[in-house]
Design a protein around this motif. Structure first.
Motif, PDB file in Angstrom:
ATOM      1  N   HIS A 305       0.765  -1.188  -0.065  1.00  0.00           N
ATOM      2  CA  HIS A 305      -0.084  -0.179  -0.199  1.00  0.00           C
ATOM      3  C   HIS A 305       0.705   1.226   0.252  1.00  0.00           C
ATOM      4  O   HIS A 305       0.588   2.292  -0.405  1.00  0.00           O
ATOM      5  N   LEU A 306       2.063   1.089   0.464  1.00  0.00           N
ATOM      6  CA  LEU A 306       3.081   2.198   0.657  1.00  0.00           C
ATOM      7  C   LEU A 306       4.349   1.859   0.026  1.00  0.00           C
ATOM      8  O   LEU A 306       4.766   0.925   0.498  1.00  0.00           O
ATOM      9  N   VAL A 307       4.837   2.809  -0.717  1.00  0.00           N
ATOM     10  CA  VAL A 307       6.254   2.817  -1.202  1.00  0.00           C
ATOM     11  C   VAL A 307       7.084   4.096  -0.888  1.00  0.00           C
ATOM     12  O   VAL A 307       6.496   4.925  -1.136  1.00  0.00           O
ATOM     13  N   VAL A 308       8.331   3.682  -0.280  1.00  0.00           N
ATOM     14  CA  VAL A 308       9.039   5.013   0.077  1.00  0.00           C
ATOM     15  C   VAL A 308      10.315   4.943  -0.893  1.00  0.00           C
ATOM     16  O   VAL A 308      11.123   3.734  -0.796  1.00  0.00           O
ATOM     17  N   VAL A 309      10.501   5.939  -1.838  1.00  0.00           N
ATOM     18  CA  VAL A 309      11.492   6.173  -2.615  1.00  0.00           C
ATOM     19  C   VAL A 309      12.462   7.019  -2.050  1.00  0.00           C
ATOM     20  O   VAL A 309      12.106   8.223  -2.006  1.00  0.00           O
ATOM     21  N   ARG A 310      13.666   6.712  -1.914  1.00  0.00           N
ATOM     22  CA  ARG A 310      14.811   7.429  -1.205  1.00  0.00           C
ATOM     23  C   ARG A 310      15.926   7.873  -2.278  1.00  0.00           C
ATOM     24  O   ARG A 310      16.414   6.786  -2.774  1.00  0.00           O
ATOM     25  N   ILE A 311      16.200   9.046  -2.658  1.00  0.00           N
ATOM     26  CA  ILE A 311      17.197   9.427  -3.526  1.00  0.00           C
ATOM     27  C   ILE A 311      18.446  10.084  -3.038  1.00  0.00           C
ATOM     28  O   ILE A 311      18.089  11.352  -2.345  1.00  0.00           O
ATOM     29  N   HIS A 312      19.293   9.832  -2.835  1.00  0.00           N
ATOM     30  CA  HIS A 312      20.394  10.399  -2.093  1.00  0.00           C
ATOM     31  C   HIS A 312      21.615  10.875  -3.132  1.00  0.00           C
ATOM     32  O   HIS A 312      22.166   9.780  -3.685  1.00  0.00           O
TER      33      HIS A 312
END
Length: 393
Positions: A305-312
């Motif tokens: 239901h939830l996706v977290v995309v982290r871009i560093h």
């Protein structure tokens, strides 16, 4: 006055080159054999037979590419018989040497070495018997020439084999690249369409309004998929066609992926960190495809239901982390081509990619894509740094 184009002045090749070489050798043999004719130009039987052998040997040369082994032995035996009859050291030996090179260039090294050995033994026997102009020096020089010819032919064969293998490798890599692009473009949109179609069928009888929303999402998703497919196929255009005008996908189009996933019922949150900088086209495209494939997998397999995309962003690399709250990897379920394609993209740029269970639950994809060294002058505008990059990646 007619204009002479130097670019059109080329040496003959293939059968024409063989005919030219055979003609030149035959003329030189004729000049040498003319010394054997008396003042009244009457030919002896041995002279006549020498002429027949010379013509036969020269006539066999154009067949060396289609029948290299037969031509090699025929020219070798014919040349040997010619030297037994003739008292002059004519240039007919050039013909079997050319046939010898063809054998070696086609990879028949054992046959070429055997033929060279027969030629050396025959000339050596003639030197020992004191036949004509043949001497020990001639045998030594002929041995060196034949060894050089075999070595050159073997080198030619190796270069051709290497070029063919390299061409096959490039073709395989191109097929994999095309398959990866089509999988990423079509798979993502079709997965979203499949989810929305299932939702529309489920809601059609209970809630026609929500079914209409799902059908609208299907329409939009199919439109976007068709546009991306057309853009991908334009990359595979013929060389004489115009270049595609649309830019390659990158992280600047991440909102499109978020919107597409939202229409499939997925809540996507994007978190940026680090000093943002312009990305090379290849890195930008790979990052976009990795996020796209990760969202596709979350919709298809994770039931998230939830996706977290982290871009560093750092000066040395770009780090991506895509985590969902789904069920994670299903035990015994084979890994699809999507993860393999993402891994290949990262490795092609010198990076890494790891996909597996998340820290607490769900599934996580972690990728590191290295960046080229930052410019020495940090005051240089970002646009100037981008112009130096190859837009084709």
């Amino acid at each position: 006055m007619p204009h002479l184009d130097p670019a059109r002045l080329r040496l003959p090749g293939g059968p024409r080159a063989d005919l030219a070489l055979a003609g030149v050798v035959l003329v030189l043999v004729g000049i040498a054999e003319g010394q054997r004719l008396g003042p009244d130009w009457q030919a002896t039987p041995s002279t006549t037979l020498s002429w027949i052998l010379a013509v036969a040997v020269c006539a066999a040369l154009p067949m060396r590419r289609r029948h290299p082994l037969a031509t090699g032995w025929a020219t070798t035996i014919g040349t040997g018989a010619y030297y037994l009859l003739s008292t002059v050291d004519g240039p007919l030996v050039v013909i079997p040497i050319a046939a010898l090179y063809t054998l070696a260039a086609q990879g028949r090294i054992q046959a070429a070495v055997a033929m060279a050995a027969v030629m050396i033994i025959g000339v050596g026997a003639g030197a020992l018997a004191g036949t004509g102009d043949v001497s020990g020096t001639a045998v030594f020089m002929l041995t060196g020439w034949l060894a050089a010819v075999v070595a050159l032919g073997a080198m030619r064969h190796g270069r051709v084999a290497y070029a063919e293998e390299e061409a096959r490798l490039r073709a395989t890599q191109e097929r994999l690249r095309i398959a990866r692009e089509l999988h990423d473009v079509i798979g993502h949109n079709l997965s979203m369409i499949n989810v929305q179609a299932s939702a529309a069928l489920h809601r059609l009888a209970k809630d026609p309004g929500q079914a209409q929303e799902a059908l609208t999402a299907i329409k939009q998703g199919s439109k976007e998929g068709l546009q991306e497919l057309r853009a991908t196929l334009r990359v595979l255009r013929q060389a004489d066609e115009q270049a595609p005008t649309a830019p390659a996908p990158g992280l600047s189009r991440l909102d499109d992926l978020v919107s597409s996933a939202a229409r499939a019922g997925l809540d996507v949150r994007v978190e940026h960190s680090g000093a943002d900088r312009a990305l090379p086209a290849a890195v930008d495209l790979a990052a976009y495809r990795i996020v796209q494939e990760s969202l596709t997998n979350a919709v298809k397999h994770s039931k998230a239901h939830l996706v977290v995309v982290r871009i560093h962003h750092t000066d040395r690399d770009l780090k991506l982390t895509i985590e969902d709250d789904g069920q994670g990897a299903v035990p015994g379920h084979a890994v699809g081509s999507g993860i393999a394609g993402m891994t290949e993209r990262a490795r092609a740029l010198g990076g890494t990619l790891d996909a597996g269970p998340g820290a607490t639950s769900g599934f996580a994809v972690r990728a590191r894509l290295p960046l080229p060294n930052p410019p020495a002058d940090h005051h240089e505008p970002i646009g100037g740094a981008v112009d130096d990059q190859d837009p084709a990646g």
